[in-house]
Write a protein that holds these residues in place. Structure first.
Motif, short mmCIF file in Angstrom:
data_model
loop_
_atom_site.label_atom_id
_atom_site.label_comp_id
_atom_site.label_asym_id
_atom_site.label_seq_id
_atom_site.Cartn_x
_atom_site.Cartn_y
_atom_site.Cartn_z
N SER A 91 0.80 -1.22 0.00
CA SER A 91 0.00 0.00 0.00
C SER A 91 0.84 1.28 0.00
CB SER A 91 -0.96 0.02 1.19
OG SER A 91 -0.22 -0.07 2.41
N HIS A 92 2.12 1.19 0.34
CA HIS A 92 2.97 2.38 0.39
C HIS A 92 4.16 2.34 -0.56
CE1 HIS A 92 0.98 4.45 3.67
NE2 HIS A 92 0.81 3.28 4.24
N ILE A 93 4.23 1.33 -1.42
CA ILE A 93 5.38 1.22 -2.32
C ILE A 93 5.28 2.25 -3.44
CG2 ILE A 93 6.53 -0.22 -4.04
CD1 ILE A 93 6.02 -2.61 -2.27
N LEU A 94 6.35 3.01 -3.61
CA LEU A 94 6.49 3.91 -4.74
C LEU A 94 7.21 3.19 -5.88
CD1 LEU A 94 6.43 6.69 -6.12
CD2 LEU A 94 8.57 7.22 -4.93
N HIS A 95 8.25 2.46 -5.52
CA HIS A 95 9.07 1.77 -6.52
C HIS A 95 9.73 0.56 -5.87
CE1 HIS A 95 11.86 1.16 -9.84
NE2 HIS A 95 12.84 1.13 -8.97
N GLN A 96 9.85 -0.51 -6.64
CA GLN A 96 10.58 -1.68 -6.14
C GLN A 96 11.51 -2.15 -7.24
OE1 GLN A 96 8.11 -4.79 -4.56
NE2 GLN A 96 9.86 -5.92 -3.77
N MET A 97 12.80 -2.20 -6.91
CA MET A 97 13.78 -2.66 -7.88
C MET A 97 13.53 -4.12 -8.22
SD MET A 97 17.23 -0.95 -6.27
CE MET A 97 18.28 -2.04 -7.17
N LYS A 98 13.76 -4.45 -9.47
CA LYS A 98 13.65 -5.84 -9.88
C LYS A 98 14.91 -6.56 -9.42
CE LYS A 98 12.76 -8.70 -13.88
NZ LYS A 98 12.48 -8.70 -15.31
N VAL A 99 14.74 -7.64 -8.69
CA VAL A 99 15.87 -8.39 -8.15
C VAL A 99 16.35 -9.39 -9.21
CG1 VAL A 99 16.64 -9.96 -6.35
CG2 VAL A 99 15.05 -8.13 -5.79
N THR A 100 17.62 -9.31 -9.50
CA THR A 100 18.26 -10.26 -10.42
C THR A 100 19.43 -10.90 -9.69
OG1 THR A 100 19.78 -8.63 -11.32
CG2 THR A 100 17.65 -8.84 -12.42
N LYS A 101 20.04 -11.90 -10.30
CA LYS A 101 21.18 -12.56 -9.66
C LYS A 101 22.30 -11.58 -9.39
CE LYS A 101 20.66 -17.36 -10.75
NZ LYS A 101 21.43 -18.56 -10.82
N SER A 102 22.50 -10.61 -10.27
CA SER A 102 23.63 -9.69 -10.10
C SER A 102 23.40 -8.69 -8.98
CB SER A 102 23.90 -8.93 -11.40
OG SER A 102 22.79 -8.15 -11.75
N ASN A 103 22.14 -8.41 -8.58
CA ASN A 103 21.91 -7.46 -7.48
C ASN A 103 21.18 -8.08 -6.31
OD1 ASN A 103 19.26 -7.53 -8.34
ND2 ASN A 103 19.14 -5.37 -8.89
#
Length: 104
Positions: A91-103
């Motif tokens: 309900s409060h997320i503005l942005h969420q990075m996509k998680v990949t193996k490299s990060n």
């Protein structure tokens, strides 16, 4: 310094401070201490550049940026759901990075 698992960044740009992030930062630190949660560290940052959505708080390493998390109740919800249980509060997320193996 104790090992940490999560880092919570509170934007202290002028819009975020004006909209409650200075107080939210203090509440988060106090709440984490009261709950004896020493796995997370809180820090203040300069402007994160999302002023239109102020106030902004980011949780790393998950790369979740939250908006409008200022009340004690909201902060406790983020601690309990995201920091402890690993489930970001949608309900409060503005942005969420996509998680990949490299990060991950």
């Amino acid at each position: 310094m104790k090992p940490i698992q999560q880092h919570i960044l509170f934007c202290m740009g002028s819009d975020c401070k004006k909209n409650g992030n200075k107080k939210a930062y203090k509440v988060m630190k106090k709440t984490l201490k009261n709950k004896k949660q020493n796995f997370a560290r809180c820090s203040q940052t300069k402007c994160l550049g999302a002023c239109r959505h102020a106030p902004i708080m980011a949780v790393y390493p998950h790369g979740v940026w939250y908006k409008d998390v200022t009340s004690q109740k909201q902060i406790e919800h983020v601690i309990d759901e995201h920091l402890v249980n690993g489930k970001p509060v949608q309900s409060h997320i503005l942005h969420q990075m996509k998680v990949t193996k490299s990060n991950s």
